[in-house]
Motif scaffolding. Structure first.
Motif, mmCIF file in Angstrom:
data_model
loop_
_atom_site.group_PDB
_atom_site.id
_atom_site.type_symbol
_atom_site.label_atom_id
_atom_site.label_comp_id
_atom_site.label_asym_id
_atom_site.label_seq_id
_atom_site.Cartn_x
_atom_site.Cartn_y
_atom_site.Cartn_z
ATOM 1 N N SER A 125 0.863 -1.182 0.000
ATOM 2 C CA SER A 125 0.000 0.000 0.000
ATOM 3 C C SER A 125 0.904 1.238 0.000
ATOM 4 O O SER A 125 1.702 1.431 0.927
ATOM 5 N N GLN A 127 1.286 5.313 -0.044
ATOM 6 C CA GLN A 127 0.564 6.521 0.343
ATOM 7 C C GLN A 127 1.495 7.727 0.263
ATOM 8 O O GLN A 127 2.613 7.700 0.786
ATOM 9 N N SER A 140 -3.766 14.175 0.749
ATOM 10 C CA SER A 140 -5.181 14.086 0.383
ATOM 11 C C SER A 140 -5.493 12.885 -0.504
ATOM 12 O O SER A 140 -6.632 12.425 -0.540
ATOM 13 N N THR A 142 -5.691 9.062 -1.730
ATOM 14 C CA THR A 142 -5.844 7.783 -1.031
ATOM 15 C C THR A 142 -4.667 6.861 -1.341
ATOM 16 O O THR A 142 -3.990 7.009 -2.366
#
Length: 471
Positions: A125, A127, A140, A142
């Motif tokens: 993941s 970010q 901001s 995702t």
């Protein structure tokens, strides 16, 4: 198939006679062919003139635009460290800029593994956000998941990360110790850092095995290590500190964009001033465009008494009229102040209608861009009182319009060429039909002579027989 041999019976060179007669029939082709070559030459020249007039119109249009006389340029004493670009209309200014550090993108690297090693299955993941004091603040956007198959190697994983569009790019570095995964932010700045969290199929997301090795997160000490933190550019403008997430600063100074290339050891002097060099180039382009047409027309319309050779457009009233009109326009007067003639700013007409630039006079005029704008871009309801840029642009557009001088003359030449071609076709057709007629006539004569020769031989033979019998 019948075999025809003209002159065989009579012994006359019928083919030679017919060829000469046909040549006489074709004689009118010679002046027509010469006329065709002349028309084609004129068409070619008018095609060049049309292109040159279009170039003059473009050059005049630049001088008639108010923005041409309000243009500004940025200057820097350290172009290798601080570059500057400015928007039109930016006010003149100057400043001292020092660059303490450049903006950098966050970069991380995995530990080395043997080439082709399967890294284990699961998902990553990614970010984008900001690292501060060891903690991560998500941005901001995702988090973007990247699914990893159990047998995927670092090269396959890098391909999947790049295809995910997560705001980072990945590559594989190979050296003597094996291969490593390198991941870097696509954008510089503190707010464009990133975190990579791993969900490992082995059930332990924090160990030094499986997909956990590719995590970059405070909770996974065994994951990738940071080789470069994301940072902002640090600089001062007249000793006032500024920061930027990128090395291109666009918002700090109205109308000014600064591009930082390296840190400085002292201040770079940066200024914004009137772009006189751009104005000079526009004026030079206008003079060059006019001279190109003038020289073409002068060459095409002249007669050289020494070689007794005339130009292709010598005596062409359209070309001569265009030449005189252009020269007359460049000598005309506008209603502008304080400059009303081109020669007032150093654009002078020389022998043969050639224009040249008096550098010292133009340099002086360039110190008064508003006065130059009036000379070239003055508007008026009276055509003759408009600025030279507007007058010449309107004149050139008129020449190139459907009913304009150049277009009309070009179409007239094309029509003359079409008529001339038809005349040549008529002459050729008439000569071809004459050849058939001559051959028929001479072949008939040849056949008649052959018959008479045969009759003569028969009569002679009979007389000889009669004389022999009589004796």
């Amino acid at each position: 198939m019948a075999i025809s041999s003209p002159g065989l019976a009579s012994g006359i060179d019928i083919q030679g006679i017919v060829s000469k007669l046909v040549a006489l029939e074709q004689a009118p082709l010679i002046p027509l062919q010469q006329k065709a070559a002349s028309l084609q030459s004129k068409l070619s020249i008018y095609g060049s003139i049309k292109s040159m007039v279009s170039g003059l119109a473009d050059a005049a249009a630049k001088l008639s635009a108010p923005s041409a006389w309000t243009s500004v340029r940025g200057m820097t004493s350290m172009p290798d460290a601080v570059n500057i670009s400015v928007a039109p209309g930016t006010a003149a200014t100057s400043m001292a800029i020092e660059v303490q550090s450049l903006a950098k993108a966050q970069s991380v690297a995995s530990g080395a593994v043997p080439v082709g090693t399967a890294m284990g299955g699961g998902s990553l993941s990614i970010q984008i956000g900001n690292w501060s004091g060891g903690s991560f603040a998500p941005g901001s956007a995702t988090a973007v998941p990247v699914d990893i198959a159990p047998g995927d190697t670092l090269s396959q994983i890098a391909t999947k990360i790049n295809a995910a569009g997560a705001g980072v790019n990945a590559t594989v570095l190979r050296d003597a110790s094996g291969e490593r995964l390198l991941v870097r932010s696509n954008t510089t700045g503190e707010v464009n850092g990133f975190r990579i969290q791993a969900t490992d199929d082995d059930g332990d997301d924090t160990d030094a095995d499986g997909l956990s090795r590719l995590a970059f997160d405070p909770g996974t000490a065994s994951g990738m290590t940071q080789s470069q933190a994301g940072s902002n550019a640090q600089a001062t403008v007249n000793n006032v500190p500024i920061t930027s997430a990128t090395n291109t600063i666009t918002d700090a100074l109205p109308g000014i964009t600064l591009t930082l290339s390296k840190a400085t050891t002292g201040p770079a002097e940066v200024s914004v001033g009137v772009d006189r060099e751009s104005m000079r180039k526009n004026i030079q382009a206008f003079v060059d465009a006019y001279n190109t047409i003038n020289n073409m027309l002068a060459t095409a319309t002249k007669y050289d008494p020494d070689t007794k050779v005339a130009g292709s457009l010598q005596g062409d009233s359209t070309a001569v009229g265009l030449q005189n009109a252009l020269r007359g326009m460049m000598r005309s007067v506008t209603a502008s102040e304080p400059y009303s003639r081109l020669m007032d700013v150093g654009i002078e007409m020389k022998t043969g209608g050639v224009m040249s630039i008096n550098t010292s006079k133009l340099d002086a005029a360039l110190q008064r861009p508003q006065a130059l704008q009036s000379l070239f871009a003055q508007t008026s309801s009276v055509a003759t009182e408009r600025g030279f840029g507007l007058k010449v642009k309107a004149f050139a557009d008129g020449l190139l319009s459907v009913n304009g001088l150049v277009s009309t003359r070009t179409e007239a030449l094309k029509s003359a060429g079409t008529r001339n071609t038809k005349e040549m076709e008529k002459v050729s057709d008439r000569a071809a039909r004459a050849e058939v007629r001559y051959l028929a006539q001479y072949n008939a004569m040849d056949a008649a002579v052959g018959q008479l020769s045969g009759l003569n031989a028969f009569v002679t033979q009979q007389i000889t027989l009669w004389n022999n019998i009589k004796r």
